[in-house]
Design an enzyme around this catalytic site. Structure first.
Site, mmCIF file in Angstrom:
data_model
loop_
_atom_site.group_PDB
_atom_site.id
_atom_site.type_symbol
_atom_site.label_atom_id
_atom_site.label_comp_id
_atom_site.label_asym_id
_atom_site.label_seq_id
_atom_site.Cartn_x
_atom_site.Cartn_y
_atom_site.Cartn_z
ATOM 1 N N ASN A 163 6.805 -9.669 39.672
ATOM 2 C CA ASN A 163 7.390 -9.926 41.002
ATOM 3 C C ASN A 163 7.557 -8.606 41.759
ATOM 4 O O ASN A 163 7.094 -8.445 42.893
ATOM 5 C CB ASN A 163 8.764 -10.595 40.875
ATOM 6 C CG ASN A 163 8.720 -11.850 40.029
ATOM 7 O OD1 ASN A 163 7.675 -12.461 39.903
ATOM 8 N ND2 ASN A 163 9.834 -12.228 39.436
ATOM 9 N N ASP A 164 8.217 -7.657 41.094
ATOM 10 C CA ASP A 164 8.415 -6.369 41.765
ATOM 11 C C ASP A 164 7.145 -5.538 41.769
ATOM 12 O O ASP A 164 6.864 -4.826 42.730
ATOM 13 C CB ASP A 164 9.554 -5.599 41.100
ATOM 14 C CG ASP A 164 10.899 -6.064 41.625
ATOM 15 O OD1 ASP A 164 11.015 -6.221 42.856
ATOM 16 O OD2 ASP A 164 11.818 -6.298 40.827
ATOM 17 N N ARG A 176 18.443 -12.175 32.643
ATOM 18 C CA ARG A 176 18.828 -11.454 33.869
ATOM 19 C C ARG A 176 20.353 -11.353 33.887
ATOM 20 O O ARG A 176 21.026 -12.221 34.435
ATOM 21 C CB ARG A 176 18.316 -12.204 35.098
ATOM 22 C CG ARG A 176 16.802 -12.133 35.296
ATOM 23 C CD ARG A 176 16.401 -12.903 36.539
ATOM 24 N NE ARG A 176 15.079 -12.554 37.020
ATOM 25 C CZ ARG A 176 13.999 -13.339 36.890
ATOM 26 N NH1 ARG A 176 14.095 -14.498 36.284
ATOM 27 N NH2 ARG A 176 12.843 -12.958 37.390
ATOM 28 N N CYS A 230 7.063 -10.854 32.153
ATOM 29 C CA CYS A 230 8.212 -11.728 32.408
ATOM 30 C C CYS A 230 8.315 -12.079 33.888
ATOM 31 O O CYS A 230 9.201 -12.822 34.292
ATOM 32 C CB CYS A 230 9.502 -11.094 31.914
ATOM 33 S SG CYS A 230 9.909 -9.577 32.785
ATOM 34 N N GLU A 287 7.485 -2.423 36.524
ATOM 35 C CA GLU A 287 7.547 -3.150 37.791
ATOM 36 C C GLU A 287 7.432 -2.217 38.990
ATOM 37 O O GLU A 287 7.605 -2.639 40.120
ATOM 38 C CB GLU A 287 8.812 -4.017 37.874
ATOM 39 C CG GLU A 287 10.089 -3.313 37.518
ATOM 40 C CD GLU A 287 11.298 -4.249 37.444
ATOM 41 O OE1 GLU A 287 11.219 -5.406 37.851
ATOM 42 O OE2 GLU A 287 12.348 -3.767 36.966
ATOM 43 N N HIS A 312 18.694 -32.478 50.195
ATOM 44 C CA HIS A 312 19.272 -32.697 48.870
ATOM 45 C C HIS A 312 18.609 -33.852 48.139
ATOM 46 O O HIS A 312 18.472 -33.830 46.919
ATOM 47 C CB HIS A 312 20.780 -32.915 48.999
ATOM 48 C CG HIS A 312 21.513 -31.620 49.148
ATOM 49 N ND1 HIS A 312 22.698 -31.489 49.814
ATOM 50 C CD2 HIS A 312 21.187 -30.381 48.710
ATOM 51 C CE1 HIS A 312 23.075 -30.223 49.764
ATOM 52 N NE2 HIS A 312 22.177 -29.538 49.118
HETATM 53 C C1 PEP Z 1 10.042 -8.993 38.126
HETATM 54 O O1 PEP Z 1 10.232 -8.137 38.992
HETATM 55 O O2 PEP Z 1 8.937 -9.544 37.945
HETATM 56 C C2 PEP Z 1 11.147 -9.451 37.277
HETATM 57 C C3 PEP Z 1 10.954 -10.264 36.266
HETATM 58 O O3 PEP Z 1 12.395 -9.041 37.634
HETATM 59 P P1 PEP Z 1 13.263 -9.729 38.797
HETATM 60 O O4 PEP Z 1 12.487 -10.902 39.320
HETATM 61 O O5 PEP Z 1 14.557 -10.102 38.183
HETATM 62 O O6 PEP Z 1 13.386 -8.603 39.782
HETATM 63 MG MG MG Z 2 12.105 -7.052 38.956
#
Ligand code: PEP
Ligand code: MG
Length: 849
Positions: free
Chosen positions: A719-720, A566, A767, A696, A459
Site C-alpha cells: 500500500n505504502d 496493526r 502484507c 514500504e 447501511h
Molecule cells: C502497507 O503499507 O502496505 C501496509 C500493510 O501498511 P498500512 O496499510 O498499515 O500502512
Molecule cells: Mg504501510
C-alpha cells in the site's frame, strides 16, 4: 419598490401552506409563506436580490433580498429525487437578479407524472421568521402579482457576550474522516462529549451546529479535508475540544470504501420504462454475487398519523416514552451483535438520542401537534436537509432517519412492524429497504436484493454485503414495474438485473451459481490445509489483524498465523494510550486466539494518515512524508519501550515476531535493536525475538541487501510502497484508479527485495493489499514471495488459488508482468490467464443477448 414585498414567481393558483402534502412545509418548519400550483414551467424572481443557494438538482432556489431576507422557492414536492432531470437553471449561485427575471425552467408534464405534488412553497426563511402582514392565497395569481408582504423586523438588542462566550476556546481542525462528518462520526461526536460539561459548536462556512446534535452536524455537509472551527465554553471546554479534534482529524479506522462504481453503470434514464422479457436493468453494485429467483415485491407500510395533538403534556410524554422504548429495543439488539450490524444500530442509537431532533419535535408539540406528526415532521426536515447537500453518502444516511421515523411511529400508533416475509429463494424488489427491515428478514434464505433507490455505501448495502446477499441498488423506477413472481437473474458482478430471461440465460445463470457455491464450499473445506502450490512449494497464508475479533475470524478461515497486527488500531478508539499492562493483555488475548500460530506484531505506525489525537505530532505540511511509523516511535521512545516490553512479555515467548514500519535504512534498525535488548533485560527475557522490517519505501526496497543483514524477514507493505513509488497519495480519490500496486515500477522493487532476501536466506512476505488480490498473487509468488498476509475473508480463496498454480507458472507470469509498460498492461495480461482468479460471471456473459 418596498424591500418587504414579494411578487408571485409563477402563474398558477396560490394555496395555503397547509395544503402542501409534506409536513415540513405544511408545518412551517422551514418558514412561512404560500404554495403555488403552477400552470407554466418558468419560475421568476419574486423581488430584486442575489441567488444565495442553487443546488445542482435545480429543484429549489433561495434568493436573498437586498435587506438580507432569504426566500426559498421549492418547485413541487419530492422533486429532489429527480436529480435535476426536468429542470434548467437560468441563473447561477451568487448572481444578482431583478424582480421578474427567469430563474428556473421546468418540465411541467414530467413533474406531473413523476412527483406527488406540483405545489411550490414560496417561503420567507429566518430565525425568527419575519412576521407576514399580507398573504395572497386561495386565488389565481399571475407572475408579478403581489403575493406576500412582511413587517420590518423588530430591532433586537445586541446581546452582550455571555461569560461562556468570553471564556470560549476555539480550535481549527482539518477533517480527515474519509466520508466527512456523516452519521457515524456525528454519532461518535455526541458520545465523545457525553459527561463533559461544555457547550460545543462546530462552525463551517458561516453555519454552525451543536456538536451533540448528530443531525445538525450531518447537515453542515462537511467533507474530508474541509477545515472546521470548534468553539467550546464551560467547565470541560478544553477536554471537549480535544475529544472532538481527535475524532475529526483522524481517519476512520473502519471507514468502508465505496464499491467501485466503475464496475457498474448507474441506472440510465431509459430505465424508467418497463422492461420486457429478456430485457435488463442496470444498477450499482452493492454486494457482489449472482442469483436467480422469483421477484418478491416489498411495499412500504404507510402509517397514518393525526396532526392535532391531545394536549402538550400527554403528547410530550408519549414521544419520550416511544423514543425510550425504541432506544431500549435498539440496545437489546446491540447485545451480541457485531460488525456492520452493530455499527448501524449504534448510529441509530445516536440519532434517537439526538437533542436537536427532540427539541424540534417538542416545539411542534407545543404548537398543538400530535407526537407522531411532530416526530415525522422533524425527521422529514432533517432528511430534506441531508438530501439538499447533494452528497450521495449523506443522502444515503437519510435511510437511517426514515427507519427511525418508522420505528417510533409504530410505537406511537400502537402498531407492530410488518416484518416483510419473503419466500425462500426469492429476489426482494423494493423502492428502498430500511436497515431494520433487512435485519428482520430471514436473510439466510433470501436470494438477492434489488432496490430502485439507494447507494452502494448505504447501511442496507453494507448489511447485504456482510450477509453475503447479492444486491444491486439505484436500478431506477422501472424496477417497480416488475410483477410479483417474475423470474429474475440478478447479476451483481456486472451490475445487471435480467427480467424474465430466456431458457439459455437462465440455465447458464443456474450453472454459474451452482459452480460458485460449490467452489466457495470447497475452498472453505480445504481452508485449514497448509498453503501450497500445486507442485508442493510451501507458501504460507497468514492474516492481517487489527483486533481480537479479526483473529478469531482469521483462524476460522484457515489463517496460518498473523503476518501483520496493526497495533495502532488498539490505540485509536480511545482518549489515552493503553498502558503497558493493558497492551500486554490485549496482545496476549490475540496470541491465545491464534492458538500457537505466529503473531507478527508491528510496532506503532502512527502519523501520516493514522494520527492519534492524544499524541499530537508537530504540524506538518506533508504528514505522509513526515513523522510516521518508526520515526514517530523513535521520537517518542518511551512509547516504543512500553510497547516492546508488552509484546516481549507475551507467552509463549517464541510466538510473537516484531515488525518495524517505514524503515529507510539500517540505522533505524540498530537503534530499535538496542531498545529491544534493553526491554528484554528489564523483563528478564532470554529467548531471542524474530525481527523483521516493512519494505514500504522505495529506499528500503533499494537498500534491501543491506537491510537483509540486520533482520530475519521482510514484509512488503504494497500500500505504502505503491504510494511512495508512484508519488500518489493513497487516500486521493481522483488518483484511486491509478494507484495500482501492479505497476511494473512497484513490481520491480518487489523483485529486487525478494532477490536480496533470498541471497541472505531471509523470508519475504507481502502484507499490503496486493496479497489479497487474486490477480496479483501468482505474480508475487513468481517474484519470490514466500508468505502472504491477507484480509481474513479471502484466505480460503487465496489458498485454493495457490493450489492450482506451479512455481514455474508463477515465475512465467512474474517475468511477463515485469516486462509490461504500465499497470493497465499488467492487468490486461492477467486477464488472459484463465484460472481461479478469473471472473465468476464470465460464462453467463457469453450467452447473454
Ligand atoms: C502497507 O503499507 O502496505 C501496509 C500493510 O501498511 P498500512 O496499510 O498499515 O500502512
Ligand atoms: Mg504501510
Amino acid at each position: 419598490m418596498s424591500e418587504r414585498i414579494l411578487r408571485s414567481p409563477l402563474r398558477g393558483w396560490s394555496a395555503p401552506l397547509e395544503e402542501v402534502p409534506d409536513p415540513v412545509f405544511a408545518g412551517r418548519m422551514l418558514g412561512d409563506g404560500v404554495a403555488i400550483d403552477p400552470l407554466e414551467g418558468t419560475l421568476y424572481a419574486p423581488c430584486d436580490g442575489q441567488i444565495a443557494v442553487l443546488p445542482a438538482t435545480r429543484h429549489a432556489i433561495t434568493l436573498r433580498t437586498v435587506a438580507g431576507t432569504d426566500i426559498l422557492m421549492h418547485i413541487g414536492i419530492d422533486t429532489v429525487g429527480l436529480g435535476g432531470e426536468g429542470f434548467e437553471a437560468c441563473v447561477t449561485a451568487g448572481q444578482a437578479v431583478r424582480s421578474g427575471d427567469p430563474l428556473i425552467r421546468f418540465d411541467l408534464d414530467l413533474l406531473t407524472r413523476r412527483v406527488p405534488s406540483l405545489l411550490t412553497p414560496v417561503l420567507l426563511l429566518g430565525s425568527p421568521v419575519p412576521q407576514l402582514t399580507r398573504r395572497i392565497q386561495n386565488c389565481a395569481v399571475n407572475v408579478g402579482d403581489l403575493l406576500l408582504e412582511w413587517a420590518a423586523p423588530q430591532a433586537v438588542a445586541a446581546e452582550a457576550p455571555s461569560r461562556q462566550d468570553e471564556a470560549a476556546l476555539t480550535r481549527s481542525v482539518r477533517v480527515a474522516l474519509e466520508h466527512g462528518i456523516h452519521a457515524r462520526p456525528a454519532a461518535q461526536a455526541a458520545a465523545a462529549l457525553k459527561g463533559l460539561r461544555a457547550q460545543v459548536q462546530v462552525h463551517f462556512q458561516g453555519r454552525s451546529a451543536d456538536a451533540r446534535s448528530a443531525t445538525g452536524l450531518m447537515t453542515l455537509g462537511v467533507r474530508r479535508d474541509d477545515a472546521v472551527e470548534l468553539r467550546a465554553g464551560g467547565a470541560d471546554a478544553a477536554a471537549a475540544l480535544e475529544a472532538l479534534a481527535g475524532l475529526f482529524s483522524k481517519p476512520e479506522p473502519n471507514a468502508r470504501r465505496a464499491v467501485p462504481r466503475a464496475a457498474a453503470a448507474p441506472a440510465s434514464a431509459a430505465s424508467k420504462a418497463p422492461v420486457g422479457p429478456g430485457g435488463a436493468l442496470r444498477g450499482v453494485l452493492a454486494s457482489r454475487g449472482l442469483a436467480v429467483g422469483p421477484a418478491a415485491l416489498l411495499r412500504r407500510q404507510e402509517i397514518a398519523v393525526a396532526e392535532a395533538g391531545s394536549g402538550i403534556d400527554a403528547e410530550s410524554a408519549a414521544l419520550r416514552r416511544a423514543c425510550a422504548q425504541v432506544q431500549a429495543a435498539l440496545e437489546r439488539s446491540l447485545d451480541g451483535t457485531r460488525g456492520a450490524a452493530a455499527e448501524i444500530i449504534t448510529a441509530h442509537l445516536a440519532l434517537i438520542e439526538d437533542p436537536a431532533l427532540h427539541s424540534s419535535a417538542l416545539a411542534l408539540i407545543g404548537q398543538g401537534k400530535s407526537a407522531a406528526f411532530a416526530w415525522r415532521a422533524v425527521i422529514r426536515q432533517s432528511i430534506e436537509a441531508l438530501r439538499a447537500l447533494e452528497d450521495g453518502r449523506m443522502a444515503e444516511r437519510a435511510d437511517d432517519l426514515i427507519d427511525l421515523e418508522h420505528q417510533v411511529l409504530l410505537v406511537l400508533t400502537g402498531q407492530s412492524a410488518a416484518v416483510p416475509s419473503v419466500a425462500a429463494g426469492a429476489i426482494l424488489i423494493a423502492h428502498e429497504l430500511l436497515p431494520s427491515q433487512l435485519v428482520g428478514l430471514e436473510t439466510g434464505t433470501l436470494a438477492g436484493i434489488c432496490l430502485a433507490a439507494g447507494g452502494a455505501t448505504s447501511h442496507v448495502s453494507i448489511l447485504a454485503a456482510a450477509a453475503g446477499i447479492p444486491a444491486l441498488v439505484a436500478l431506477g423506477a422501472a424496477l417497480e414495474h416488475i410483477q410479483e413472481g417474475t423470474t429474475l437473474v440478478l447479476d451483481a458482478e456486472r451490475g445487471e438485473l435480467i427480467v424474465d430471461p430466456g431458457a439459455t440465460v437462465l440455465d447458464a445463470a443456474r450453472r454459474q451459481i451452482a459452480q460458485a457455491a460449490e467452489r466457495r464450499a470447497r475452498e472453505r473445506r480445504s481452508a485449514q490445509r497448509e498453503g501450497r502450490l500445486a507442485d508442493g512449494t510451501r507458501i504460507e497464508v497468514l492474516a492481517n489483524l487489527g483486533s481480537l475479533a479479526d483473529a478469531e475470524l482469521a483462524v476460522c478461515n484457515g489463517a496460518e498465523g498473523c503476518g501483520l497486527l496493526r497495533t495502532e488500531f488498539l490505540f485509536l478508539e480511545r482518549q489515552t494510550a493503553p498502558d503497558e499492562a493493558e497492551q500486554r493483555a490485549e496482545y496476549q488475548r490475540i496470541a491465545t486466539a491464534l492458538a500457537g500460530r505466529p503473531l507478527t506484531v508491528r510496532t506503532l505506525d502512527i502519523g501520516g494518515d493514522k494520527p492519534i489525537p492524544y499524541l499530537p505530532l508537530p504540524a506538518e505540511e506533508n504528514p505522509a512524508l513526515g513523522l510516521r511509523g518508526i520515526r514517530t516511535s523513535l521520537w517518542r521512545e518511551a512509547l516504543l519501550d512500553e510497547q516492546l516490553r508488552a509484546v516481549l512479555a507475551v507467552e509463549p515467548p517464541g510466538q510473537c515476531r516484531l515488525l518495524l514500519p517505514m524503515i529507510t535504512d539500517v540505522t533505524e534498525i540498530r537503534i530499535v535493536r538496542a531498545h529491544i535488548e534493553d526491554a528484554c533485560r528489564r523483563i528478564g527475557r532470554t529467548v531471542p525475538v524474530e525481527l523483521g522490517v516493512m519494505i514500504e519505501t522505495p529506499a528500503s526496497a533499494l537498500m534491501a541487501d543491506s537491510l537483509a543483514r540486520e533482520v530475519d524477514f521482510f514484509s512488503i507493505g504494497t500500500n505504502d510502497l505503491t504510494q511512495y513509488t508512484l508519488a500518489m497519495d493513497r487516500g486521493h480519490s481522483l488518483l484511486a484508479a491509478r494507484l495500482d500496486g501492479l505497476h511494473p515500477a512497484v513490481l520491480r522493487l518487489i523483485a529486487r527485495t525478494a532477490e536480496a532476501a533470498h541471497a541472505r536466506g531471509r523470508r519475504t512476505a507481502v502484507c499490503g493489499g496486493l496479497a489479497s488480490d487474486p490477480l496479483a498473487v501468482p505474480i508475487l509468488v513468481g517474484l519470490g514471495v514466500h508468505e502472504l498476509s491477507c484480509v481474513p475473508a479471502v484466505i480460503p480463496q487465496i489458498k485454493a488459488l495457490l493450489a492450482t498454480l506451479t512455481l514455474e507458472q508463477c515465475r512465467e507470469r512474474a517475468m511477463s508482468a515485469l516486462a509490461q509498460d504500465s499497470a493497465e498492461a499488467v492487468r490486461a495480461r492477467c486477464a488472459g490467464w484463465d484460472d481461479a482468479a478469473g471472473e465468476p460471471a464470465a460464462a453467463l456473459r457469453s450467452v447473454q443477448p
